[in-house]
Design an enzyme around this catalytic site. Structure first.
Site, mmCIF file in Angstrom:
data_model
loop_
_atom_site.group_PDB
_atom_site.id
_atom_site.type_symbol
_atom_site.label_atom_id
_atom_site.label_comp_id
_atom_site.label_asym_id
_atom_site.label_seq_id
_atom_site.Cartn_x
_atom_site.Cartn_y
_atom_site.Cartn_z
ATOM 1 N N ASN A 318 0.928 -1.328 -0.056
ATOM 2 C CA ASN A 318 -0.086 0.066 -0.094
ATOM 3 C C ASN A 318 0.828 1.073 0.069
ATOM 4 O OD1 ASN A 318 -2.333 1.339 -0.162
ATOM 5 N ND2 ASN A 318 -3.186 0.761 1.795
ATOM 6 N N HIS A 349 -8.376 3.476 8.812
ATOM 7 C CA HIS A 349 -8.872 2.017 8.312
ATOM 8 C C HIS A 349 -10.194 2.066 8.700
ATOM 9 C CE1 HIS A 349 -4.622 0.908 7.139
ATOM 10 N NE2 HIS A 349 -5.325 0.164 6.316
#
Length: 473
Positions: A318, A349
C-alpha cells in the site's frame, strides 16, 4: 458460482468496465483533441455514476465530505487550512465508519461506501498539505488565494479512475495528466532536453496494462482457489488446528496469509492498470528505453514476499497510503512519530477493534525490528555466507511477525483476536528486545561483547517465553 457477495462482484465488474472506459478516455479524449474542461467533466460524471451504481445514495457522502473541506480551503487562511481540512475530512470519515459498523451492519467487511471515502480523505488532506507547504502549483499565487476550481477539486477527488479503489496521487500529477503535460515533464527528466528521442510520441501503456492484467488474473485465481482451503479463522476456531504443534500452526498461518494477500494484489494492480490504460502513471524511462508506468503503483509483490525486515514489507505494501502517512504525520509529529503514524493508520482504516490491535502491535514489532537491525546486522556483513544466513533468518522472522500482527486485521472482532493473542508471546519478546537493546545500543555501536551479548539477550528472551508458556499451561 464463486461464492462472493454481490457488492464485491459489482466492484469487479465496474472496475473491468472502467478499464475499457479508460482506454476510450485516452484515445478519444486525448489532451490534443479535447480541452481540460471536457476531460474534467467526463471524469467526474463517470465517477459519480459508478459511485451511485455501487453504493446508491450513500455516494452523496463523497460530495458532502468534499464540499465541507472545499469550503474550509476557500474561507480559512493558508496557515491553518491543512489542519482544519485534516480534522474535518478524517472526522467525517470516522463518523461514517462508526455509523456503518455499529448502527447498520457490524462485521460487513466488503465494498462498503467508506472504502472510497478513505481514498478521498487522503486526497483532500494531501492537497491541503501541498498548498500549505508550497509544493502545489496553485500555491504560487497563494497570496491571491488562488485555489483549484470546484470542478478541478471534484474531478481530483471523485474521478472514475480512482473512485472505487484509488490509488491516491498528487494533485499536481493529476492536473498534469488532465492537461496532457505529464509526459513532457517526464521526457525532460529522462532525456534532459525537450526534443529527445523519446519525445516524438506519447509512450504506450499497452505492454504494462497487459502485464498487470495477467498478474490480476493469477492473483484472483490463487485467492479463490487456495484461501478457501486454509482460511485464517480456522487457526483460531477449529479445535483440530488449535491442538496441533506450535510449528504446524505457524506454518498454516503463513500459508493462510500467503493465500489471502493476492486479494489485495488483485485490487491494487487492477486499479493501477486502469490508470495506466487512461495514460496516467507514466514515470519516465528505464535504462533500456522502455517506459515506466509505476508512478502511482501501490505495491511491489516480490519485494513484499521476500522482505527481510518489517519496514521493507510496509514500504512495499500500500505504497501510496504509506507515503500519505509519512507526509501528513510521520514527518510532522514532534513526539513518537512511529506510534502516532500507526495510530493514525488505525483510525483511517476504521473502527473495528481488530484494526487497533493490529496497528498497536505493529508499533512494538517495528521498534523491535529497528533495534535488532541497528545492533545485529553489521555483525553479519563480513562474508556473503553470513549475510545469506542473516537474510534467511530475518525473512522468516518478518513473515512470522507479519502473520502474527495482522490476524486481528482479518478477523476484526475482539474475541477471536484475543484468543489468538492469548499468550502475547511476540509482544513480550518485542518489548524485551526494545528494552534490552536500548541499553546496549549507543551511537551506532553495540556495547558489551558483540555477538556474545546478542546471544545472551536472545536466550533470555527465549527463556522468558518458555516460562510464559509454562504458566499458561
Amino acid at each position: 458460482m464463486i461464492d462472493l457477495p454481490l457488492d464485491q462482484v459489482n466492484f469487479v465488474v465496474c472496475q473491468l468496465f472502467v478499464l475499457f472506459t479508460a482506454c476510450w478516455f485516452r484515445l478519444y479524449l486525448h489532451p490534443s483533441k479535447t480541452s481540460p474542461f471536457i476531460r474534467h467533466v467526463v471524469a467526474t460524471l463517470l465517477g459519480f455514476y459508478l459511485a451511485l451504481f455501487c453504493f446508491g445514495w450513500y455516494a452523496l457522502h463523497f460530495l458532502v465530505q468534499s464540499g465541507l473541506t472545499y469550503g474550509i480551503m476557500i474561507f480559512t487562511g493558508l496557515e491553518h487550512m491543512h489542519r482544519y481540512s485534516f480534522v474535518v475530512a478524517l472526522g467525517y470519515l470516522m463518523l461514517c465508519q462508526i455509523t456503518r459498523v455499529y448502527v447498520f451492519d457490524y462485521g460487513m467487511y466488503s465494498a462498503d461506501f467508506t472504502g472510497p471515502m478513505m481514498v478521498i480523505t487522503q486526497k483532500i488532506t494531501s492537497l491541503a498539505f501541498e498548498i500549505h507547504d508550497g509544493d502545489c502549483s496553485v500555491c504560487v499565487l497563494a497570496v491571491c488565494r488562488k485555489m483549484p476550481s470546484l470542478l478541478e477539486y471534484l474531478s481530483y477527488n471523485c474521478n472514475f479512475l480512482g473512485i472505487l479503489a484509488g490509488p491516491t496521487c498528487s494533485y499536481n500529477d493529476y492536473i498534469a495528466f488532465i492537461e496532457g503535460t505529464g509526459y513532457q515533464h517526464k521526457h525532460l527528466e529522462s532525456n534532459g532536453k525537450e526534443n529527445g528521442k523519446c519525445k516524438q510520441s506519447d509512450p504506450s501503456p499497452k505492454r504494462d496494462v497487459i502485464l498487470k492484467m495477467s498478474t490480476c488474473s493469477l492473483c484472483l485465481l490463487v485467492y479463490l482457489t487456495f484461501y478457501r482451503i486454509c482460511p485464517v479463522d480456522r487457526v483460531i476456531q477449529d479445535p483440530y488446528f488449535t491442538s496441533q504443534p506450535f510449528y504446524l500452526r505457524v506454518l498454516y498461518l503463513y500459508l493462510s496469509m500467503l493465500s489471502l494477500r493476492p486479494k489485495y494484489y488483485f485490487v491494487w494492480t487492477l486499479a493501477d492498470a486502469i490508470n495506466n490504460a487512461a495514460g496516467f502513471g507514466f514515470n519516465g524511462y528505464n535504462k533500456d528505453g522502455t517506459p515506466k508506468w509505476d508512478m502511482i503503483s501501490n505495491l511491489r509483490i516480490l519485494d513484499i514476499e521476500f522482505a527481510t525486515s518489517f519496514k521493507s514489507f510496509l514500504d512495499n505494501w500500500n505504497i501510496q497510503t504509506a507515503l500519505w502517512l509519512k507526509r501528513v504525520c510521520y514527518e510532522r509529529c514532534p513526539y513518537h512519530p512511529t506510534a502516532a503514524t500507526f495510530l493514525l493508520s488505525a483510525m483511517w482504516h476504521g473502527v473495528y477493534p481488530g484494526y487497533y490491535l493490529t496497528f498497536v502491535s505493529g508499533i512494538g514489532v517495528t521498534l523491535a525490528a529497528r533495534a535488532v537491525r541497528h545492533n545485529v546486522r553489521q555483525h553479519f556483513l563480513g562474508s556473503s555466507t553470513h549475510k545469506l544466513i542473516y537474510d534467511v533468518i530475518t525473512w522468516a522472522s518478518t513473515q512470522i511477525a507479519i502473520c502474527y500482527t495482522v490476524v486481528p486485521f482479518v478477523v476484526l472482532a475482539v474475541g477471536p483476536s484475543l484468543r489468538f493473542y492469548c499468550w502475547f508471546i511476540v509482544h513480550y519478546n518485542c518489548l524485551l528486545i526494545v528494552l534490552c537493546l536500548s541499553f546496549t545500543y549507543t551511537k551506532g555501536k553495540l556495547r558489551g561483547r558483540g555477538i556474545k551479548t546478542i546471544l545472551n539477550l536472545g536466550l533470555k528472551a527465549l527463556s522468558i517465553s518458555v516460562s510464559i508458556l509454562n504458566v499458561h499451561k
